[in-house]
Design an enzyme around this catalytic site. Structure first.
Site, PDB file in Angstrom:
ATOM      1  N   TYR A   1       3.859  20.308  29.697  1.00  0.00           N
ATOM      2  CA  TYR A   1       4.266  21.242  28.715  1.00  0.00           C
ATOM      3  C   TYR A   1       5.712  21.234  28.915  1.00  0.00           C
ATOM      4  O   TYR A   1       6.252  22.305  28.006  1.00  0.00           O
ATOM      5  CB  TYR A   1       3.558  22.544  28.897  1.00  0.00           C
ATOM      6  CG  TYR A   1       2.200  22.717  28.615  1.00  0.00           C
ATOM      7  CD1 TYR A   1       1.685  22.240  27.477  1.00  0.00           C
ATOM      8  CD2 TYR A   1       1.374  23.184  29.568  1.00  0.00           C
ATOM      9  CE1 TYR A   1       0.201  22.181  27.343  1.00  0.00           C
ATOM     10  CE2 TYR A   1      -0.229  23.450  29.386  1.00  0.00           C
ATOM     11  CZ  TYR A   1      -0.631  22.926  28.186  1.00  0.00           C
ATOM     12  OH  TYR A   1      -1.842  22.855  28.213  1.00  0.00           O
TER      13      TYR A   1
ATOM     14  N   HIS B   1      -0.689  -6.412   7.110  1.00  0.00           N
ATOM     15  CA  HIS B   1      -1.297  -7.364   6.490  1.00  0.00           C
ATOM     16  C   HIS B   1      -1.288  -8.681   7.437  1.00  0.00           C
ATOM     17  O   HIS B   1      -1.884  -9.704   6.871  1.00  0.00           O
ATOM     18  CB  HIS B   1      -0.901  -7.905   5.194  1.00  0.00           C
ATOM     19  CG  HIS B   1      -0.932  -6.684   4.113  1.00  0.00           C
ATOM     20  ND1 HIS B   1      -0.807  -7.042   2.748  1.00  0.00           N
ATOM     21  CD2 HIS B   1      -1.603  -5.363   4.118  1.00  0.00           C
ATOM     22  CE1 HIS B   1      -0.921  -5.868   2.089  1.00  0.00           C
ATOM     23  NE2 HIS B   1      -1.342  -5.063   2.785  1.00  0.00           N
TER      24      HIS B   1
ATOM     25  N   GLN C   1      -7.065  -0.476  10.655  1.00  0.00           N
ATOM     26  CA  GLN C   1      -8.032   0.194   9.664  1.00  0.00           C
ATOM     27  C   GLN C   1      -9.275  -0.797   9.591  1.00  0.00           C
ATOM     28  O   GLN C   1      -8.854  -2.168   9.634  1.00  0.00           O
ATOM     29  CB  GLN C   1      -7.247   0.835   8.548  1.00  0.00           C
ATOM     30  CG  GLN C   1      -8.260   1.227   7.581  1.00  0.00           C
ATOM     31  CD  GLN C   1      -8.569   0.508   6.539  1.00  0.00           C
ATOM     32  OE1 GLN C   1      -7.992  -0.507   6.227  1.00  0.00           O
ATOM     33  NE2 GLN C   1      -9.730   0.700   5.670  1.00  0.00           N
TER      34      GLN C   1
ATOM     35  N   LYS D   1      -8.541  -4.416   7.815  1.00  0.00           N
ATOM     36  CA  LYS D   1      -7.263  -5.226   8.246  1.00  0.00           C
ATOM     37  C   LYS D   1      -8.092  -6.331   9.251  1.00  0.00           C
ATOM     38  O   LYS D   1      -9.448  -6.547   9.631  1.00  0.00           O
ATOM     39  CB  LYS D   1      -6.534  -4.542   8.963  1.00  0.00           C
ATOM     40  CG  LYS D   1      -5.874  -3.319   8.217  1.00  0.00           C
ATOM     41  CD  LYS D   1      -5.198  -3.817   6.918  1.00  0.00           C
ATOM     42  CE  LYS D   1      -5.015  -2.634   6.236  1.00  0.00           C
ATOM     43  NZ  LYS D   1      -3.924  -1.516   6.172  1.00  0.00           N
TER      44      LYS D   1
ATOM     45  N   ARG E   1       6.758  15.112  24.187  1.00  0.00           N
ATOM     46  CA  ARG E   1       6.783  15.061  25.379  1.00  0.00           C
ATOM     47  C   ARG E   1       7.727  13.791  26.285  1.00  0.00           C
ATOM     48  O   ARG E   1       8.227  12.878  25.236  1.00  0.00           O
ATOM     49  CB  ARG E   1       5.507  14.722  26.110  1.00  0.00           C
ATOM     50  CG  ARG E   1       4.506  15.494  25.861  1.00  0.00           C
ATOM     51  CD  ARG E   1       3.220  15.351  26.721  1.00  0.00           C
ATOM     52  NE  ARG E   1       2.221  16.522  26.458  1.00  0.00           N
ATOM     53  CZ  ARG E   1       1.235  16.575  25.861  1.00  0.00           C
ATOM     54  NH1 ARG E   1       0.922  15.351  25.116  1.00  0.00           N
ATOM     55  NH2 ARG E   1       0.503  17.781  25.831  1.00  0.00           N
TER      56      ARG E   1
ATOM     57  N   ASP F   1       6.582  -3.753   8.056  1.00  0.00           N
ATOM     58  CA  ASP F   1       5.150  -3.249   8.018  1.00  0.00           C
ATOM     59  C   ASP F   1       4.308  -4.406   7.783  1.00  0.00           C
ATOM     60  O   ASP F   1       4.224  -5.191   7.251  1.00  0.00           O
ATOM     61  CB  ASP F   1       5.100  -2.456   6.650  1.00  0.00           C
ATOM     62  CG  ASP F   1       3.583  -1.960   6.299  1.00  0.00           C
ATOM     63  OD1 ASP F   1       2.734  -2.422   6.945  1.00  0.00           O
ATOM     64  OD2 ASP F   1       3.368  -1.076   5.713  1.00  0.00           O
TER      65      ASP F   1
ATOM     66  N   PHE G   1       0.957  -1.152   0.066  1.00  0.00           N
ATOM     67  CA  PHE G   1      -0.018   0.024  -0.112  1.00  0.00           C
ATOM     68  C   PHE G   1       0.817   1.260  -0.065  1.00  0.00           C
ATOM     69  O   PHE G   1       1.913   1.139   0.606  1.00  0.00           O
ATOM     70  CB  PHE G   1      -0.839  -0.160   1.215  1.00  0.00           C
ATOM     71  CG  PHE G   1      -1.883   0.780   1.469  1.00  0.00           C
ATOM     72  CD1 PHE G   1      -2.858   1.483   0.366  1.00  0.00           C
ATOM     73  CD2 PHE G   1      -1.889   2.018   2.389  1.00  0.00           C
ATOM     74  CE1 PHE G   1      -3.600   2.294   0.426  1.00  0.00           C
ATOM     75  CE2 PHE G   1      -2.728   3.046   2.507  1.00  0.00           C
ATOM     76  CZ  PHE G   1      -3.680   2.996   1.633  1.00  0.00           C
TER      77      PHE G   1
ATOM     78  N   ARG H   1      -2.052   9.532  18.948  1.00  0.00           N
ATOM     79  CA  ARG H   1      -2.561   8.856  19.947  1.00  0.00           C
ATOM     80  C   ARG H   1      -3.715   8.292  19.445  1.00  0.00           C
ATOM     81  O   ARG H   1      -4.848   8.656  19.041  1.00  0.00           O
ATOM     82  CB  ARG H   1      -2.554   9.529  21.301  1.00  0.00           C
ATOM     83  CG  ARG H   1      -1.446  10.188  21.763  1.00  0.00           C
ATOM     84  CD  ARG H   1      -1.661  10.875  23.205  1.00  0.00           C
ATOM     85  NE  ARG H   1      -2.726  11.827  23.296  1.00  0.00           N
ATOM     86  CZ  ARG H   1      -2.359  13.179  23.007  1.00  0.00           C
ATOM     87  NH1 ARG H   1      -1.159  13.480  22.970  1.00  0.00           N
ATOM     88  NH2 ARG H   1      -3.507  14.051  23.041  1.00  0.00           N
TER      89      ARG H   1
HETATM   90  C1  LIG Z   1      -3.423  -0.393   5.653  1.00  0.00           C
HETATM   91  C2  LIG Z   1      -1.718  -0.455   5.414  1.00  0.00           C
HETATM   92  C3  LIG Z   1      -0.928   0.670   6.050  1.00  0.00           C
HETATM   93  C4  LIG Z   1      -1.517   1.802   6.492  1.00  0.00           C
HETATM   94  O1  LIG Z   1      -2.321   1.546   7.604  1.00  0.00           O
HETATM   95  P1  LIG Z   1      -3.485   2.715   8.110  1.00  0.00           P
HETATM   96  O2  LIG Z   1      -4.036   2.176   9.223  1.00  0.00           O
HETATM   97  O3  LIG Z   1      -4.721   2.607   6.858  1.00  0.00           O
HETATM   98  O4  LIG Z   1      -3.037   3.879   7.826  1.00  0.00           O
HETATM   99  C5  LIG Z   1       0.390   0.405   5.593  1.00  0.00           C
HETATM  100  N1  LIG Z   1       0.975  -0.490   4.959  1.00  0.00           N
HETATM  101  C6  LIG Z   1       0.341  -1.615   4.515  1.00  0.00           C
HETATM  102  C7  LIG Z   1       0.843  -2.697   3.781  1.00  0.00           C
HETATM  103  C8  LIG Z   1      -1.244  -1.506   4.534  1.00  0.00           C
HETATM  104  O5  LIG Z   1      -1.966  -2.432   4.043  1.00  0.00           O
END
Ligand SMILES: *Cc1c(COP(=O)(O)O)cnc(C)c1O
Length: 413
Positions: A235, A173, A196, A199, A228, A170, A99, A245
């Protein structure tokens, strides 16, 4: 051929009549958790512990020491890079099949994504191609476990150790993918997960950043919490950071999703293995490689290679349409990153203006990734939660389309 037998795209009945389970999945437990969060009045992580506890439990499940609850799986990648001190003038190796966010996060810290080809069987970053792309500016390798299939973590961790690079996984998936007994996201400097809506567990949006190193964890938390320092005055901002967050609403929902996850992961794995065996028996179909070093695969999608020569020359888009008409929940492959407009045009907004190495992405070729984008079929993970025989119907649907391929091609879709 009788009309009963005709494929759905030519007017017959879909082979799969009953719908697959919907996604997302929830019940009263999510409802009660949300209601309890509402009544607690603690809606952000300064006044509650739901998000933090979820992230820490999620990390532990994957064998990582720390987990940070964040806005989404794009910000987690950006935060990982920032904590690794990747920035202006630096290069980060990113695979072609992913992605856009994997490369976008590199741009967000004003570093240069170096797009590299993938392994033709796993579709994950090719370790040899990654090594060949290393320059004196390279600071990190970002690996993507595509559709939950683990990349060769043995080769990549060894490469990063040898060349003094950060490995960033990453894992958007790959919730529930285990490599030689330990979860993904625990092998590199950081693991990044997305929650998201599409997922494998979700609160609509959300992300978890995992890591094992205490110092990197503190830097990442600081970046995601306005610069922070934990335990110090509200602050007291010591470095650049942003508000990335997770809310307590998301934490409340995700804690329940995590309770449900191990059973779902087991079911998806059983169905994926059985579907793979059935699909392997069909000429012209080759399931995405499941490395035997992987104990389980968190299948964000179910992916297989498609050879149109075995389907009367039917192009991929027509095949997807024909299979979808049979009642199979279809996804679609990403284009290879170098084929996206943003890279072809090199339009990165305020990023990469001054001293960054310039890459002509428009003339860059990633032959394996480009071919894979045009010859792989991606199915939605919700089908893997179906009943075993219904899941095998997917293979029967592929076979049915193959048997009538010439007629489908002649009708022209
Ligand atoms: C969904 C996805 C992201 C990003 O995640 P979001 O929560 O949508 O920002 C990053 N890398 C891959 C491979 C993804 O499928």
């Amino acid at each position: 051929m009788t009309s009963d037998n005709r494929v759905a795209i030519l007017g017959g009945q879909p082979l799969i009549a009953a719908p697959f389970p919907r996604w997302p999945i929830w019940d009263d437990r999510e409802r009660e958790a949300l209601s309890a969060t509402l009544d607690s009045g603690g809606w952000w992580d300064g006044d509650g512990e739901r998000a933090a506890r979820f992230a820490s439990d999620f990390a532990a499940y994957h064998g990582a020491k720390h987990g940070l609850a964040m806005t989404n799986g794009t910000h987690t990648l950006e935060t990982a890079l920032a904590a690794c001190d990747v920035g202006e003038g630096d290069e980060v190796i990113v695979p072609g099949i992913t992605f856009v966010a994997s490369a976008g996060a590199v741009l967000a810290v004003n570093a240069t994504p170096v797009l590299v080809d993938v392994d033709p069987e796993t579709l994950c970053l090719d370790a040899a191609a990654a090594e060949a792309a290393i320059t004196e500016r390279t600071r990190a390798i970002m690996v993507v476990h595509v559709a939950g299939a683990a990349a060769d973590l043995d080769a990549l961790t060894a490469l990063c150790a040898r060349r003094g690079l950060h490995l960033i996984e990453d894992c958007a998936h790959a919730h529930g993918t285990f490599w030689r007994g330990r979860g993904v996201g625990s092998w590199g400097s950081f693991g990044s997960f997305s929650m998201q809506s599409s997922k494998l567990m979700t609160a609509g949006e959300g992300g978890v950043l995992t890591c094992n190193d205490d110092r990197l964890r503190d830097l990442a938390r600081s970046y995601a919490n306005c610069g922070r320092v934990e335990g110090e005055w509200f602050y007291h901002h010591v470095r650049y950071g942003a508000n990335l967050r997770m809310t307590e609403w998301q934490g409340a929902v995700l804690a329940v999703q995590l309770e449900r996850f191990p059973e779902q992961n087991r079911r998806r794995n059983q169905n994926a293995v059985a579907l793979g065996e059935a699909l392997s028996r069909i000429e012209g179909i080759r399931p995405q490689f499941r490395d035997p070093r992987m104990n389980s695969q968190g299948n964000y999608c179910y992916v297989f290679h498609y050879d149109q020569a075995a389907f009367a020359g039917m192009d991929l888009r027509l095949f997807e349409k024909a299979l979808g008409a049979e009642g199979v929940p279809m996804g679609v492959s990403y284009p290879s990153l170098n084929e996206l407009e943003v890279f072809k045009r090199g339009d990165f907004g305020p990023r990469l203006r001054a001293s960054a190495p310039k890459i002509d992405y428009a003339s860059l070729r990633l032959p394996v990734a480009e071919h894979a984008a045009r010859s792989t079929v991606w199915l939605q993970h919700r089908l893997l939660l179906g009943e075993p025989d219904q899941v095998l119907d997917v293979a029967r649907a592929v076979k049915r389309v193959q048997d009538q391929a010439a007629a489908i091609v002649a009708a022209g879709g």
